[in-house]
Design a protein around this motif. Structure first.
Motif, PDB file in Angstrom:
ATOM      1  N   PHE A 126      86.291  61.030  45.687  1.00 21.91           N
ATOM      2  CA  PHE A 126      87.350  60.249  46.329  1.00 21.91           C
ATOM      3  C   PHE A 126      86.693  59.079  47.064  1.00 21.91           C
ATOM      4  CE2 PHE A 126      88.939  64.678  46.317  1.00 21.91           C
ATOM      5  CZ  PHE A 126      90.109  64.504  45.582  1.00 21.91           C
ATOM      6  N   ASP A 127      86.876  57.879  46.552  1.00 25.51           N
ATOM      7  CA  ASP A 127      86.277  56.674  47.146  1.00 25.51           C
ATOM      8  C   ASP A 127      87.240  56.057  48.165  1.00 25.51           C
ATOM      9  OD1 ASP A 127      84.384  54.754  47.569  1.00 25.51           O
ATOM     10  OD2 ASP A 127      84.576  53.784  45.613  1.00 25.51           O
ATOM     11  N   GLU A 128      86.676  55.360  49.152  1.00 22.74           N
ATOM     12  CA  GLU A 128      87.447  54.718  50.234  1.00 22.74           C
ATOM     13  C   GLU A 128      88.385  55.716  50.910  1.00 22.74           C
ATOM     14  OE1 GLU A 128      86.621  52.055  51.427  1.00 22.74           O
ATOM     15  OE2 GLU A 128      85.603  50.926  49.863  1.00 22.74           O
ATOM     16  N   ILE A 129      87.812  56.846  51.286  1.00 24.85           N
ATOM     17  CA  ILE A 129      88.583  57.978  51.804  1.00 24.85           C
ATOM     18  C   ILE A 129      89.267  57.674  53.130  1.00 24.85           C
ATOM     19  CG2 ILE A 129      86.645  59.006  53.053  1.00 24.85           C
ATOM     20  CD1 ILE A 129      89.322  60.904  51.035  1.00 24.85           C
ATOM     21  N   GLN A 130      88.785  56.666  53.862  1.00 23.24           N
ATOM     22  CA  GLN A 130      89.351  56.386  55.183  1.00 23.24           C
ATOM     23  C   GLN A 130      90.806  55.947  55.120  1.00 23.24           C
ATOM     24  OE1 GLN A 130      86.953  54.466  53.824  1.00 23.24           O
ATOM     25  NE2 GLN A 130      87.503  52.308  54.011  1.00 23.24           N
ATOM     26  N   TYR A 131      91.273  55.582  53.926  1.00 26.60           N
ATOM     27  CA  TYR A 131      92.659  55.147  53.806  1.00 26.60           C
ATOM     28  C   TYR A 131      93.652  56.310  53.740  1.00 26.60           C
ATOM     29  CZ  TYR A 131      91.044  50.394  53.211  1.00 26.60           C
ATOM     30  OH  TYR A 131      90.460  49.167  53.433  1.00 26.60           O
ATOM     31  N   LEU A 132      93.148  57.525  53.697  1.00 22.39           N
ATOM     32  CA  LEU A 132      94.021  58.701  53.740  1.00 22.39           C
ATOM     33  C   LEU A 132      94.029  59.264  55.154  1.00 22.39           C
ATOM     34  CD1 LEU A 132      95.739  60.878  52.274  1.00 22.39           C
ATOM     35  CD2 LEU A 132      93.600  62.148  51.936  1.00 22.39           C
ATOM     36  N   LYS A 133      95.201  59.358  55.753  1.00 23.75           N
ATOM     37  CA  LYS A 133      95.319  59.902  57.101  1.00 23.75           C
ATOM     38  C   LYS A 133      94.824  61.347  57.128  1.00 23.75           C
ATOM     39  CE  LYS A 133      99.107  57.117  58.998  1.00 23.75           C
ATOM     40  NZ  LYS A 133     100.469  57.143  59.565  1.00 23.75           N
ATOM     41  N   GLN A 134      94.070  61.669  58.170  1.00 23.36           N
ATOM     42  CA  GLN A 134      93.533  63.024  58.372  1.00 23.36           C
ATOM     43  C   GLN A 134      92.762  63.515  57.142  1.00 23.36           C
ATOM     44  OE1 GLN A 134      97.177  65.191  59.690  1.00 23.36           O
ATOM     45  NE2 GLN A 134      96.162  65.295  61.690  1.00 23.36           N
ATOM     46  N   TRP A 135      92.001  62.607  56.544  1.00 20.55           N
ATOM     47  CA  TRP A 135      91.225  62.966  55.360  1.00 20.55           C
ATOM     48  C   TRP A 135      90.301  64.136  55.628  1.00 20.55           C
ATOM     49  CZ3 TRP A 135      85.971  63.026  55.590  1.00 20.55           C
ATOM     50  CH2 TRP A 135      85.370  62.318  56.634  1.00 20.55           C
ATOM     51  N   GLU A 136      89.762  64.185  56.858  1.00 17.82           N
ATOM     52  CA  GLU A 136      88.807  65.252  57.169  1.00 17.82           C
ATOM     53  C   GLU A 136      89.461  66.628  57.137  1.00 17.82           C
ATOM     54  OE1 GLU A 136      90.769  64.112  60.956  1.00 17.82           O
ATOM     55  OE2 GLU A 136      89.994  63.035  59.206  1.00 17.82           O
ATOM     56  N   VAL A 137      90.742  66.707  57.527  1.00 14.22           N
ATOM     57  CA  VAL A 137      91.473  67.969  57.481  1.00 14.22           C
ATOM     58  C   VAL A 137      91.727  68.374  56.030  1.00 14.22           C
ATOM     59  CG1 VAL A 137      93.603  69.165  58.131  1.00 14.22           C
ATOM     60  CG2 VAL A 137      92.568  67.504  59.711  1.00 14.22           C
TER      61      VAL A 137
END
Length: 477
Positions: A126-137
């Motif tokens: 998954f590239d540019e993951i910061q664009y997904l809210k709460q990606w870390e969860v």
């Protein structure tokens, strides 16, 4: 009122097929396959290919340093190594069509596109993951739920990714920081390493691994080019970008970091203030600052400056070095510090290319050298300062003792007049050091002065050696 349409599942799957041409062809696109790999590629691929540790890999780093290219090249290598081409999925999460779709659902749609119900054995990127809210969860959940799947995420919002990875990924995420190009990588990618040869330097009873130039004038020309344009793979091969680096770097890298990469996570709401502070720092990289001077020159409140500095350092734009006294002890109150750009070519992009006749060129040489040390982790670098004296770089051990000391100069005057290095001499005598490094324009020799062995070494060679030796140590980890 017309009904608002949403993206259909068929349309999303069509996009996935477009992003993963190797499902059918068995090969990555030529524009990625034809590019020479960064030296960091083998280190990254080793992490991607490993299957024993059930963790997600978080690839982070500044914009435009080659993260996406290296991911595509890793896919090509996985296929060559025997991984099924239809078990490798790449998705760029910043594509509008994936907006607000969770990672687990995206993984499910990939398998649906491939007609495969079995989730085992996949490599999901998954590239540019910061664009997904709460990606870390999301990532933490799927790592636990699909232990037989390898998950790799990457992003350019280094500050945001580092913060979230530390908060939520303990024991489940492995971070991999991809920095800008070292001087060694710059020469390697441009097929210029023939300019350098290895030959140890003997300093008294010590032997140091050193690198030298066959033609120091030519190497210096490339060193100057590296300082101005060398941090980004795309820039070093493009004459058009070098004609107007601001258009590429300022708008596509700096502005996006300062304006888009979630500074609000650090409690920053006034991005114009942040930008003003960064401009002051970039123009004066390598200078010594205090909160008063930064506040006066940037117009930013002193209380706010600390927060901004934390963000800029987490975003991998700056590195702060704190002083030690002449006895190498840290100060209780760290009211003064030096700030360096992590990539010297950022200064060129914001202002103009710098030349050797510029009064600040020496500071940019020092910036370039400090930037090489940042590639080898949290090196305990400091500068020494006391009333009436200062030394540029000190490597301090855990016992608060100097392991080595270096005075960075873009000058040959100290080669013929070592007595001018009064602060360096005093520091060495105070700490019982019998040797020190002094960088020059093109002079090299070991000379003894007042019972201290001074190793004079061209700045370009020193810069190369730091990056080369540091990278070799990373390979051994």
């Amino acid at each position: 009122m017309a009904k608002i349409k949403t993206f259909s599942q068929d349309l999303i799957i069509k996009r996935m097929r477009l992003e993963n041409p190797w499902w059918d062809t068995g090969a990555i696109p030529k524009q990625y396959a034809s590019l020479k790999k960064r030296l960091y590629f083998d280190l990254l691929y080793k992490q991607i290919a490993q299957k024993e540790v059930k963790r997600a890999l978080v690839l982070m780093g500044p914009r435009r340093v080659g993260k996406t290219v290296m991911l595509y090249q890793s896919i090509g290598e996985l296929i060559r190594a025997g991984t099924s081409q239809r078990k490798i999925c790449y998705l760029s999460v910043d594509a509008p069509i994936y907006n607000n779709i969770g990672l687990e659902q995206l993984f499910e749609m990939c398998r649906l596109a491939l007609g495969d119900d079995e989730p085992k054995g996949y490599v999901m990127i998954f590239d540019e993951i910061q664009y997904l809210k709460q990606w870390e969860v999301h990532l933490k959940t799927i790592v636990d739920f699909f232990p037989e799947t390898r998950f790799i995420v990457s992003g350019s919002a280094a500050a945001a990714l580092k913060l979230k990875s530390n908060e939520s990924g303990a024991g489940r995420f492995t971070d991999f920081m991809l920095p800008p190009l070292t001087f060694q990588e710059y020469l390697y990618l441009k097929d210029l390493e023939y300019l350098i040869y290895s030959d140890p330097i003997h300093i008294g009873k010590l032997t140091a691994n050193a690198y030298h130039a066959h033609d120091i004038q030519t190497l210096n020309e490339h060193f100057i080019n590296y300082i101005n344009f060398g941090g980004y793979p795309e820039v070093i091969f493009s004459d058009a970008i070098q004609q107007d680096p601001g258009l590429f770097i300022r708008s596509d890298i700096i502005d996006k970091v300062l304006l888009r990469d979630l500074p609000s996570l650090y409690g920053i709401s006034d991005v114009q203030e942040l930008n003003s502070l960064f401009n002051v720092i970039a123009f004066n990289s390598g200078n010594e600052f205090n909160l008063d001077s930064l506040s006066h020159n940037s117009g930013v409140n002193k209380i706010t400056i600390r927060k901004y500095l934390a963000y800029l350092e987490a975003a991998f734009l700056i590195k702060i070095l704190y002083p030690v006294g002449i006895n190498t002890k840290r100060f209780i109150r760290e009211t003064r510090f030096k700030i360096y750009l992590t990539n010297p070519s950022l200064r060129c992009a914001l202002f103009a290319p710098i030349t050797t006749s510029d009064s600040q060129f020496g500071q940019m040489v020092e910036t370039a050298i400090v930037a090489q040390y940042l590639h080898i982790g949290n090196a305990p670098l400091h500068f020494a300062a006391w009333p009436g004296g200062e030394v540029d770089l000190i490597y301090v051990t855990k016992m608060q003792k100097p392991a080595w000391v270096c005075e960075v100069k873009w000058s040959n005057q100290y080669f013929d007049n070592p007595g001018k290095l009064k602060s360096l001499i005093k520091f060495c005598k105070e700490n019982s050091l019998d040797n020190a490094w002094i960088t020059t324009i093109d002079k090299k020799e070991v000379k003894e002065y007042q019972h201290v062995l001074f190793s004079y070494y061209p700045s370009a060679c020193y810069c190369y050696a730091v990056g080369k030796n540091g990278f070799s140590n990373l390979e051994l980890v």
